[in-house]
Design a protein around this motif. Structure first.
Motif, PDB file in Angstrom:
ATOM      1  N   ALA A  38     -12.670  -5.098  31.606  1.00 22.33           N
ATOM      2  CA  ALA A  38     -13.428  -5.103  32.863  1.00 22.33           C
ATOM      3  C   ALA A  38     -13.801  -3.667  33.255  1.00 22.33           C
ATOM      4  CB  ALA A  38     -12.599  -5.750  33.970  1.00 22.33           C
ATOM      5  N   VAL A  39     -14.925  -3.515  33.930  1.00 21.72           N
ATOM      6  CA  VAL A  39     -15.379  -2.177  34.338  1.00 21.72           C
ATOM      7  C   VAL A  39     -14.298  -1.480  35.168  1.00 21.72           C
ATOM      8  CG1 VAL A  39     -17.081  -0.911  35.713  1.00 21.72           C
ATOM      9  CG2 VAL A  39     -17.804  -2.819  34.254  1.00 21.72           C
ATOM     10  N   HIS A  40     -13.695  -2.233  36.094  1.00 17.27           N
ATOM     11  CA  HIS A  40     -12.644  -1.671  36.947  1.00 17.27           C
ATOM     12  C   HIS A  40     -11.499  -1.115  36.085  1.00 17.27           C
ATOM     13  CE1 HIS A  40      -9.058  -1.817  39.618  1.00 17.27           C
ATOM     14  NE2 HIS A  40      -9.935  -1.419  40.542  1.00 17.27           N
ATOM     15  N   THR A  41     -11.152  -1.846  35.024  1.00 20.09           N
ATOM     16  CA  THR A  41     -10.086  -1.403  34.115  1.00 20.09           C
ATOM     17  C   THR A  41     -10.540  -0.180  33.326  1.00 20.09           C
ATOM     18  OG1 THR A  41      -9.402  -3.706  33.882  1.00 20.09           O
ATOM     19  CG2 THR A  41      -8.537  -2.152  32.260  1.00 20.09           C
ATOM     20  N   LEU A  42     -11.772  -0.259  32.790  1.00 27.50           N
ATOM     21  CA  LEU A  42     -12.268   0.837  31.956  1.00 27.50           C
ATOM     22  C   LEU A  42     -12.315   2.156  32.717  1.00 27.50           C
ATOM     23  CD1 LEU A  42     -15.078  -1.035  29.990  1.00 27.50           C
ATOM     24  CD2 LEU A  42     -12.861  -0.249  29.127  1.00 27.50           C
ATOM     25  N   GLU A  43     -12.535   2.062  33.987  1.00 28.61           N
ATOM     26  CA  GLU A  43     -12.583   3.285  34.802  1.00 28.61           C
ATOM     27  C   GLU A  43     -11.183   3.875  35.062  1.00 28.61           C
ATOM     28  OE1 GLU A  43     -16.633   2.192  37.335  1.00 28.61           O
ATOM     29  OE2 GLU A  43     -14.659   1.953  38.270  1.00 28.61           O
ATOM     30  N   ARG A  44     -10.128   3.080  34.815  1.00 29.98           N
ATOM     31  CA  ARG A  44      -8.803   3.512  35.271  1.00 29.98           C
ATOM     32  C   ARG A  44      -7.666   3.425  34.264  1.00 29.98           C
ATOM     33  NH1 ARG A  44     -11.628   1.152  39.113  1.00 29.98           N
ATOM     34  NH2 ARG A  44     -11.602   2.088  41.204  1.00 29.98           N
ATOM     35  N   PHE A  45      -7.911   2.812  33.110  1.00 29.87           N
ATOM     36  CA  PHE A  45      -6.765   2.365  32.312  1.00 29.87           C
ATOM     37  C   PHE A  45      -5.790   3.466  31.890  1.00 29.87           C
ATOM     38  CE2 PHE A  45     -10.132   3.316  29.345  1.00 29.87           C
ATOM     39  CZ  PHE A  45      -9.485   3.928  28.295  1.00 29.87           C
ATOM     40  N   ARG A  46      -6.276   4.681  31.729  1.00 29.99           N
ATOM     41  CA  ARG A  46      -5.351   5.723  31.260  1.00 29.99           C
ATOM     42  C   ARG A  46      -4.336   6.137  32.334  1.00 29.99           C
ATOM     43  NH1 ARG A  46      -5.863   8.368  26.475  1.00 29.99           N
ATOM     44  NH2 ARG A  46      -7.641   7.684  25.231  1.00 29.99           N
ATOM     45  N   GLU A  47      -4.755   6.119  33.559  1.00 23.39           N
ATOM     46  CA  GLU A  47      -3.866   6.626  34.621  1.00 23.39           C
ATOM     47  C   GLU A  47      -3.386   5.559  35.603  1.00 23.39           C
ATOM     48  OE1 GLU A  47      -6.841   9.046  34.495  1.00 23.39           O
ATOM     49  OE2 GLU A  47      -5.659  10.045  32.949  1.00 23.39           O
ATOM     50  N   CYS A  48      -3.825   4.303  35.390  1.00 22.01           N
ATOM     51  CA  CYS A  48      -3.519   3.309  36.431  1.00 22.01           C
ATOM     52  C   CYS A  48      -2.026   2.996  36.522  1.00 22.01           C
ATOM     53  CB  CYS A  48      -4.320   2.035  36.212  1.00 22.01           C
ATOM     54  SG  CYS A  48      -4.031   1.288  34.605  1.00 22.01           S
ATOM     55  N   PHE A  49      -1.300   3.109  35.410  1.00 22.56           N
ATOM     56  CA  PHE A  49       0.136   2.808  35.443  1.00 22.56           C
ATOM     57  C   PHE A  49       0.940   4.034  35.054  1.00 22.56           C
ATOM     58  CE2 PHE A  49      -1.552  -1.496  34.039  1.00 22.56           C
ATOM     59  CZ  PHE A  49      -1.563  -2.007  35.325  1.00 22.56           C
ATOM     60  N   TYR A  50       2.196   3.984  35.425  1.00 22.19           N
ATOM     61  CA  TYR A  50       3.135   5.042  35.042  1.00 22.19           C
ATOM     62  C   TYR A  50       3.196   5.161  33.520  1.00 22.19           C
ATOM     63  CZ  TYR A  50       7.512   7.390  34.106  1.00 22.19           C
ATOM     64  OH  TYR A  50       8.459   8.253  33.620  1.00 22.19           O
ATOM     65  N   ARG A  51       3.071   6.354  33.002  1.00 21.99           N
ATOM     66  CA  ARG A  51       3.191   6.595  31.562  1.00 21.99           C
ATOM     67  C   ARG A  51       4.543   7.222  31.268  1.00 21.99           C
ATOM     68  NH1 ARG A  51       0.977   3.953  28.344  1.00 21.99           N
ATOM     69  NH2 ARG A  51       1.212   5.548  26.751  1.00 21.99           N
ATOM     70  N   PRO A  52       5.408   6.518  30.562  1.00 20.16           N
ATOM     71  CA  PRO A  52       6.748   7.078  30.324  1.00 20.16           C
ATOM     72  C   PRO A  52       6.727   8.289  29.402  1.00 20.16           C
ATOM     73  CG  PRO A  52       6.483   4.970  29.199  1.00 20.16           C
ATOM     74  CD  PRO A  52       5.249   5.183  30.004  1.00 20.16           C
ATOM     75  N   LEU A  53       7.694   9.156  29.624  1.00 23.00           N
ATOM     76  CA  LEU A  53       7.917  10.315  28.761  1.00 23.00           C
ATOM     77  C   LEU A  53       8.846   9.926  27.620  1.00 23.00           C
ATOM     78  CD1 LEU A  53       8.004  13.554  28.424  1.00 23.00           C
ATOM     79  CD2 LEU A  53      10.078  13.430  29.804  1.00 23.00           C
ATOM     80  N   LEU A  54       9.811   9.099  27.937  1.00 27.56           N
ATOM     81  CA  LEU A  54      10.939   8.843  27.035  1.00 27.56           C
ATOM     82  C   LEU A  54      11.023   7.379  26.595  1.00 27.56           C
ATOM     83  CD1 LEU A  54      13.718   9.688  25.818  1.00 27.56           C
ATOM     84  CD2 LEU A  54      14.715   9.268  28.069  1.00 27.56           C
ATOM     85  N   SER A  55      10.716   6.461  27.512  1.00 32.00           N
ATOM     86  CA  SER A  55      10.909   5.040  27.217  1.00 32.00           C
ATOM     87  C   SER A  55      10.018   4.595  26.064  1.00 32.00           C
ATOM     88  CB  SER A  55      10.577   4.198  28.447  1.00 32.00           C
ATOM     89  OG  SER A  55      11.430   4.535  29.499  1.00 32.00           O
ATOM     90  N   SER A  56      10.505   3.637  25.310  1.00 30.28           N
ATOM     91  CA  SER A  56       9.723   3.069  24.216  1.00 30.28           C
ATOM     92  C   SER A  56       9.379   1.628  24.548  1.00 30.28           C
ATOM     93  CB  SER A  56      10.541   3.105  22.927  1.00 30.28           C
ATOM     94  OG  SER A  56       9.914   2.292  21.954  1.00 30.28           O
ATOM     95  N   THR A  57       8.120   1.245  24.313  1.00 29.36           N
ATOM     96  CA  THR A  57       7.723  -0.159  24.481  1.00 29.36           C
ATOM     97  C   THR A  57       7.284  -0.731  23.141  1.00 29.36           C
ATOM     98  OG1 THR A  57       5.474   0.540  25.000  1.00 29.36           O
ATOM     99  CG2 THR A  57       6.949   0.169  26.867  1.00 29.36           C
ATOM    100  N   ALA A  58       7.560   0.004  22.061  1.00 31.30           N
ATOM    101  CA  ALA A  58       7.131  -0.444  20.731  1.00 31.30           C
ATOM    102  C   ALA A  58       7.782  -1.775  20.380  1.00 31.30           C
ATOM    103  CB  ALA A  58       7.516   0.607  19.698  1.00 31.30           C
ATOM    104  N   ASN A  59       7.074  -2.606  19.602  1.00 33.13           N
ATOM    105  CA  ASN A  59       7.731  -3.822  19.135  1.00 33.13           C
ATOM    106  C   ASN A  59       8.780  -3.440  18.091  1.00 33.13           C
ATOM    107  OD1 ASN A  59       6.616  -3.795  16.453  1.00 33.13           O
ATOM    108  ND2 ASN A  59       4.705  -4.572  17.313  1.00 33.13           N
ATOM    109  N   TYR A  60       9.653  -4.385  17.796  1.00 31.58           N
ATOM    110  CA  TYR A  60      10.823  -4.069  16.976  1.00 31.58           C
ATOM    111  C   TYR A  60      10.444  -3.462  15.624  1.00 31.58           C
ATOM    112  CZ  TYR A  60      15.125  -4.537  14.397  1.00 31.58           C
ATOM    113  OH  TYR A  60      16.229  -4.265  13.633  1.00 31.58           O
TER     114      TYR A  60
END
Lengths: 478, 221
Positions: free
Chosen positions: A404-426
């Motif tokens: 969505a345009v709203h997403t495309l305008e914001r996706f990099r900064e819209c949520f907290y980006r962790p420094l350390l946490s991993s969200t990778a799949n197993y």
């Protein structure tokens, strides 16, 4: 600096505040506080307080008259003016771990050295979550004792351009700290706006020792702020009840703050809190406990009641390793630290093993916690725009918002980006080495040190500072 | 009450830290002709050994240890002169203090509690104790062990200064030196020439007993 505009979490009723108020008044007026320094006793005696041997019996109203002279908030200037901080109000200043004789690096626990001290100072300089480079970020055991404070202050002042904490191990060491600050900032400048903040611990219960008092007096005379902190491990240094500890904390801290104001009216000072409990089964100190969290929230409410900037909090834990306990105990203290709007947060990164260890990996874990909380405590903007009705119009029922345009305008900064946490799949996580948070933190701290850039300092100024250190070292016989 | 009943009750009341009752029982036992050694070795010491075991298991908390130790010390106050007359060997005497320049004493106090709980006589000199004072007190009390406590890395060097003072006074070999405190390590203790170091209070007590036993075994009586 984080400006915490969210509501304070006040858990004490008006009656409870009044009861605590009566509590500290009774302690200072019926039991008194011991001050093991003649200048302190003289100051109280001249002000008309009854002094019996080393014990001062205080009139609570007199204490509050003095306390009222302390500023509600003040500025602490940094070598780099962009890094100066405001202490008080909604401002929260974060400072790294303090006072540890040991360091932990990976699986190794050993005596801390000056090299460790320098690396920890570099980490504190590198991460914007830390507003101060701290003080005794670890104890550099490998350099001579009598001139060690000179090494610490010199490194804090040169490796970082953030505000730093001064030496409190004796009056002369505090005087050296001030003299070095004068070289860099100028006496007139620091009299106007202080540049060094120092930790004064009360030898609880109900006693200030001579060394800490000598340092407190030295800093007060130079208009430099101290953090007057009762050292309360309930069960050992205070009764085993949170209200009792709170009343004692106020009695001790307010008496010390009154002393600062007697020495120099209007001198900035911070009401300190270091309140946790003893494990009554073993006698060991405990951290990240529910009782300490409650105590922290109440301390904030009482500090606001007296109109004083205050210190507490940190990533406190009793854990010996960078493990689940270290993280949840740290968060158990950091969350109330935020909810209570703590003005000066010591031990905000790197604390391990009940404060005996400065840990490089835990430093990174704590920075991650600080980054998350900074995000969590940013007020939510609720506007037509943030309702993003246009995105709904575009996607409709059953679609997705990834493009969505709203997403495309914001996706990099819209949520907290962790420094350390991993969200990778197993599978991906395993391919990348199956590293846990501690192992990833180790990589981050090493990378941060590699990328660290020493802040510039005028060469003549640096030489002058170095000459002072060399001269004093010689005088001290090291 | 029979002698056996007194011994049993003395054991039970010491275990729960009932100090007034323990004192009464000791006096009643003495009036009744019970030997001081019998009360010490068959009631008090076994009771405190049980307290220590319960503490180690986590069944007893620090305050329970403390009140049992106080009850024990109350009994010893009465028995000590009588035991001295009979020449009975006591567990041991400890001179203890926080080193000069250091005012921290919570850890040291915890060790006191545990030592007293184990039947030691403890002379605690308090905080900020100068090397000369340690020397004087060792000369006065003739303890098996002298303990130095430090909470700050900046005051730990006083261990060495204290040991030097003992050497200078010619009494270093008469006394076992133990050191402790949060920043102290075995390596540091070895480096300054201490005879013993323990990381916590209960280990300190075990080590103290051990060191005394070794010394007594080494010295022909």
């Amino acid at each position: 600096v984080l400006i915490n505009r969210l509501p304070r979490y006040d858990i004490l009723s008006e009656e409870a505040v009044a009861t605590l108020d009566k509590g500290w008044r009774r302690i200072v007026s019926e039991l008194g506080i011991e001050f093991l320094h003649d200048d302190a006793l003289d100051a109280f005696r001249r002000a008309g307080m009854a002094v019996e041997d080393t014990k001062v019996i205080l009139d609570p109203d007199f204490v509050l008259e003095q306390v009222a002279k302390a500023p509600r908030a003040f500025d602490l200037q940094a070598r780099n003016p962009a890094r100066s901080v405001h202490i008080g109000g909604d401002h929260m200043v974060f400072s790294p771990v303090y006072g540890c004789p040991f360091v932990r690096d990976g699986l190794e626990r050993r005596d801390a050295t000056l090299a460790d001290f320098r690396n920890l100072a570099r980490l504190a300089q590198a991460f914007p979550q830390l507003d101060s480079v701290g003080g005794t970020i670890c104890e550099p055991n490998d350099v001579p004792l009598d001139s060690r404070h000179l090494d610490m202050v010199f490194n804090l002042m040169t490796l970082s351009d953030k505000p730093f904490m001064g030496s409190v191990t004796s009056g002369p060491n505090a005087a050296d700290t001030i003299a070095m600050a004068e070289i860099v900032f100028g006496r007139e400048s620091i009299e106007q706006t202080p540049c060094v903040i120092s930790l004064i611990n009360v030898n609880s219960p109900l006693r200030y020792d001579d060394r800490m008092l000598a340092a407190l007096l030295e800093y007060a005379r130079a208009n430099q702020p101290t953090i007057v902190t009762p050292f309360l491990l309930m069960g050992a240094m205070s009764p085993v009840s949170v209200p009792a500890a709170l009343a004692q904390q106020l009695a001790e801290a307010l008496a010390g703050i009154a002393l600062v104001q007697l020495i120099r009216p209007g001198c900035p000072v911070v009401l300190g809190s270091f309140l946790s409990n003893t494990d009554m089964q073993s006698g060991s100190p405990s951290f990240g406990t529910p009782e300490s969290a409650v105590g922290l929230l109440c301390t904030g409410q009482m500090a606001r009641h007296f109109g004083l900037p205050w210190r507490s909090g940190g990533g406190l834990t009793a854990s010996q390793a960078v493990d689940a306990q270290a993280a949840y105990e740290a968060m158990m203290t950091m969350l109330p630290t935020m909810l209570a709007g703590t003005n000066y947060v010591m031990h905000a990164a790197g604390w391990l093993e009940s404060g005996l260890v400065s840990c490089f990996e835990k430093f990174i874990v704590d920075v991650e916690i600080l980054r998350m909380l900074e995000h969590e405590f940013t007020p939510l903007e609720v506007t037509e725009e943030t309702l993003a009705f246009s995105a709904h119009e575009e996607v409709g029922a059953g679609g997705h918002f990834l493009g969505a345009v709203h997403t495309l305008e914001r996706f990099r900064e819209c949520f907290y980006r962790p420094l350390l946490s991993s969200t990778a799949n197993y599978e991906r996580w395993r391919r990348d080495g199956g590293k846990d948070a501690a192992a990833r933190a180790s990589e981050i701290y090493r990378r941060t040190l590699e990328e660290y850039v020493e802040p510039e300092m005028d060469a003549d100024l640096r030489a002058e500072l170095k000459a002072y250190v060399d001269r004093r070292r010689k005088e001290l016989g090291d | 009450m029979t002698h056996e009943e007194i011994i049993q009750k003395l054991y039970d009341d010491t275990l729960v830290g009932n100090a007034p009752e323990v004192r009464d029982l000791v006096e009643r036992g003495l009036a009744d002709g019970l030997e001081p050694e019998k009360m010490l070795y068959e009631a008090l010491i076994p009771s405190l050994e049980e307290v220590g075991a319960r503490f180690e298991r986590g069944d007893f908390f620090v305050p329970e240890m403390l009140i049992a130790a106080r009850a024990m010390q109350g009994a010893l106050d009465i028995l000590r002169p009588l035991l001295a007359d009979t020449g009975a060997e006591t567990i041991g005497t400890f001179v203890m203090g926080t080193v000069k320049g250091d005012v921290h004493d919570i850890g040291k106090n915890l060790v006191d509690i545990m030592l007293e709980g184990a039947g030691f006589t403890v002379h605690d000199l308090g905080v900020n104790v100068a090397p000369e004072t340690f020397v004087e007190q060792v000369q006065e009390h003739r303890p098996e062990i002298v303990g130095f406590s430090a909470f700050l890395t900046t005051t730990m060097p006083m261990f060495k200064a204290n040991i030097n003072a003992l050497e200078k006074a010619g009494i270093r070999d008469d006394v076992i030196v133990m050191v402790g405190g949060a920043p102290v390590t075995q390596e540091y203790a070895d480096a300054v020439g201490a005879d013993g170091y323990a990381a916590d209070a209960s280990t300190a007590v075990r080590l103290a007993k051990d060191l005394i036993a070794r010394r007594r075994a080494a010295v022909p009586a």
